[in-house]
Enzyme design. Structure first.
Site, mmCIF file in Angstrom:
data_model
loop_
_atom_site.group_PDB
_atom_site.id
_atom_site.type_symbol
_atom_site.label_atom_id
_atom_site.label_comp_id
_atom_site.label_asym_id
_atom_site.label_seq_id
_atom_site.Cartn_x
_atom_site.Cartn_y
_atom_site.Cartn_z
ATOM 1 C CB VAL A 62 -0.894 0.037 1.266
ATOM 2 C CG1 VAL A 62 -1.736 1.296 1.317
ATOM 3 C CG2 VAL A 62 -1.776 -1.189 1.331
ATOM 4 C CB CYS A 63 2.182 3.787 -1.706
ATOM 5 S SG CYS A 63 1.579 3.865 -3.394
ATOM 6 N NE ARG A 64 0.592 10.885 -2.496
ATOM 7 C CZ ARG A 64 0.369 11.157 -3.790
ATOM 8 N NH1 ARG A 64 -0.852 11.350 -4.221
ATOM 9 N NH2 ARG A 64 1.365 11.254 -4.645
ATOM 10 N N GLY A 66 -0.749 4.133 -5.256
ATOM 11 C CA GLY A 66 -0.543 2.845 -5.933
ATOM 12 C C GLY A 66 0.747 2.733 -6.722
ATOM 13 C CG MET A 90 -3.057 4.759 2.370
ATOM 14 S SD MET A 90 -4.071 3.528 3.220
ATOM 15 C CE MET A 90 -4.788 4.537 4.539
#
Length: 98
Positions: A62-64, A66, A90
């Site tokens: 997961v990141c901000r 993708g 996210m």
């Protein structure tokens, strides 16, 4: 690379099986909120920390948005790990954070 949606991750978390989530955002970003029980390993440290991961488990990256999680997933996949990239990151997460 396999992908998973934020809604699918949410459903997995509501199930009975353990879910391994790695948030590859920077520490400052994670302070604003992360998926409950996610482990923070910033993208720049993934290669150095991969020996701490279990190849028999599947990890959701997961990141901000993708992009970074996609790169992290590719790094781990290239080293024999089972990974899924959460598309939209996210930005697409609608459930509570910690």
């Amino acid at each position: 690379m396999k992908e998973i949606s934020p809604n699918e991750v949410s459903a997995l978390l509501k199930g009975n099986s353990p879910v391994q989530i790695i948030d590859v955002r920077e520490v400052e970003e994670v302070k604003a909120g992360k998926i409950p029980n996610a482990v923070n390993i910033p993208l720049g440290l993934v290669e150095f920390r991969m020996q701490d991961l279990d190849k028999s488990k599947e990890y959701i990256m997961v990141c901000r948005s993708g992009g970074r999680s996609s790169r992290a997933a590719q790094i781990l996949e290239d080293h024999g790990y089972k990974v899924l990239n959460m598309v939209g990151g996210m930005n697409g997460w609608e459930d509570p954070t910690e």
